[in-house]
Design a protein around this motif. Sequence first.
Motif, PDB file in Angstrom:
ATOM      1  N   HIS A  88       0.671  -1.259   0.069  1.00  0.00           N
ATOM      2  CA  HIS A  88      -0.033   0.060   0.035  1.00  0.00           C
ATOM      3  C   HIS A  88       0.854   1.293  -0.025  1.00  0.00           C
ATOM      4  O   HIS A  88       1.626   1.742   1.204  1.00  0.00           O
ATOM      5  CB  HIS A  88      -0.786   0.048   1.131  1.00  0.00           C
ATOM      6  N   HIS A 118       0.968   5.319  -1.923  1.00  0.00           N
ATOM      7  CA  HIS A 118       0.487   6.137  -2.937  1.00  0.00           C
ATOM      8  C   HIS A 118       1.622   6.618  -3.672  1.00  0.00           C
ATOM      9  O   HIS A 118       2.107   7.888  -3.199  1.00  0.00           O
ATOM     10  CB  HIS A 118      -0.406   7.155  -2.133  1.00  0.00           C
ATOM     11  N   HIS A 162      -9.307   1.244   2.578  1.00  0.00           N
ATOM     12  CA  HIS A 162      -8.964   1.881   3.946  1.00  0.00           C
ATOM     13  C   HIS A 162      -9.895   1.557   4.683  1.00  0.00           C
ATOM     14  O   HIS A 162     -10.992   2.091   4.643  1.00  0.00           O
ATOM     15  CB  HIS A 162      -8.551   3.373   3.806  1.00  0.00           C
ATOM     16  N   HIS A 185      -4.606  -0.562   6.956  1.00  0.00           N
ATOM     17  CA  HIS A 185      -4.945  -0.067   8.384  1.00  0.00           C
ATOM     18  C   HIS A 185      -5.379  -0.974   9.404  1.00  0.00           C
ATOM     19  O   HIS A 185      -5.187  -1.502  10.334  1.00  0.00           O
ATOM     20  CB  HIS A 185      -5.251   1.323   8.602  1.00  0.00           C
ATOM     21  N   ASP A 199       2.617   3.346   2.853  1.00  0.00           N
ATOM     22  CA  ASP A 199       1.572   4.585   2.598  1.00  0.00           C
ATOM     23  C   ASP A 199       2.015   5.648   1.706  1.00  0.00           C
ATOM     24  O   ASP A 199       1.472   5.576   0.498  1.00  0.00           O
ATOM     25  CB  ASP A 199       1.002   5.038   4.026  1.00  0.00           C
TER      26      ASP A 199
END
Length: 478
Positions: free
Chosen positions: A68, A70, A218, A247, A298
């Motif tokens: 994960h 971005h 998420h 998460h 993240d």
Amino acid sequence: MSATDRPVVFRNGLVLTMDDAHTVLPGADVLVVGGRIAEVGVGLTAPDDALEIDAAGGILMPGMVDTHRHLWQTAMRGYGADWTLTQYFVWYYLESGKLFRPEDVHAGNLLGAIEAIDAGVTTTVDWSHGLQTPDHADAAVDALEAVDGRFVLAYGNIQQGPWEWATSPEFRDFHRRRIDGGRLAGFQMAFDVTGDPAFPERAAFEVARELDAAVTTHAGVWGATNDDGIRLMHENGFMNPSTVYVHAATLTHDSYNRIAATGGTVSVSTESEQSAGQGYPPTWQLRHHDIPVSLSMDTSVWWSGDLFSAMRSTLGADRSREHLEAHAKQETITHCHLRAEQVVEWATRGGARALGMDSTIGALTPGRQADVVLIKNDASPVMFPILNPHGHVVFQAQRGDVHTVLVGGRVVKRDGRLVGVDLAAAQAKVASTIDHLRETMGEEAWRRGMNPDIPETAILENPYQYTEWDAGSAQWKH
Ligand SMILES: [Zn+2]
């Protein structure tokens, strides 16, 4: 990405195979032929034309997997160091995220993808929720295809509901053009489930099912997503073993039970959860529910994209929680539950499993893709002695010690230097993205965005008097 034909042999390293038994082989070789692991053992015979790499004094381990990240936000590396989720949401969702043009998504992805392979993260899920138009999506994929790593595109668009973008003809056209038969390592659909009882996300889940795409979401993010989203997914039959819950930090037992029962996995982003406020990193909960874990970083708008940080912070956070809860009950933890070895597993096999790639990557065993990391730094006092191999990876080594990286047998980093990567070109693209954002927003807004107000600190009342030095009498005053 095609494998190089030239075989590679690493000689005389400490090999963490991360096979099912977590076999560790000291003084061993790893032979790579045709892009795959051919053999692991002591004193191997290698083909005459093999590239020999001296691994003595180093640790060989499988390439790491980040489930994960971005990548597009790498264009603003470090900008959000003092943010919470509040500033992040305002910045990316409401304000500046909208200013990203296709070339800006491309720039962030390119630098972020290079950053990953440099740190030995050979597989990364690009949780790409800035794809406002098909041009943005093409730009994202162009960048991923330009870097010799394994990248899974998790397609998303925060500027629309998933029921809008996922059902659009443009999205289907993109999928046909770039994903079916494309060069990426995989494809997921990335969106969050708000908990709206009408469950508008159903339409997007149906598209995912039709395309046979995993959904990454998420979940359990304080103030954003909660148990209602999980319950709706479960009741409507959209939770399955390919689903990745990112998460999953503020959920009740009921939600964890639903995740466990449907075989899903959780992507734990410890550094993110600690700073941004999604909830306490949930590994201490996940072990009670026997839910498989992978690790992630993240976004580089806060933290660099290397899994050494993820492993280290995850182990620390888990132990911190255990001690804290025990102390609150006047008890003492004498034995930690979570071990370094387990965390290395999460960074390798755990990621591979989450992506349905456990038979092809994640371990140094014959037949698997040769995604190999050599951690070796002869100039570093920290690389000697190596007594506890897994512990060394988690608590001693760092990204600067990544000496050589192979992806599918191809050398992408050697002797601490990236191979075949035009870092300067990626930097130039990011620099022009920064110029665009600063100009569009104005300097004032740019500075404010980076420096949120600091709440006042209340100084507590102290019953003791301060001691003060009196220079005149040369005595302490009370
Ligand atoms: Zn995220």
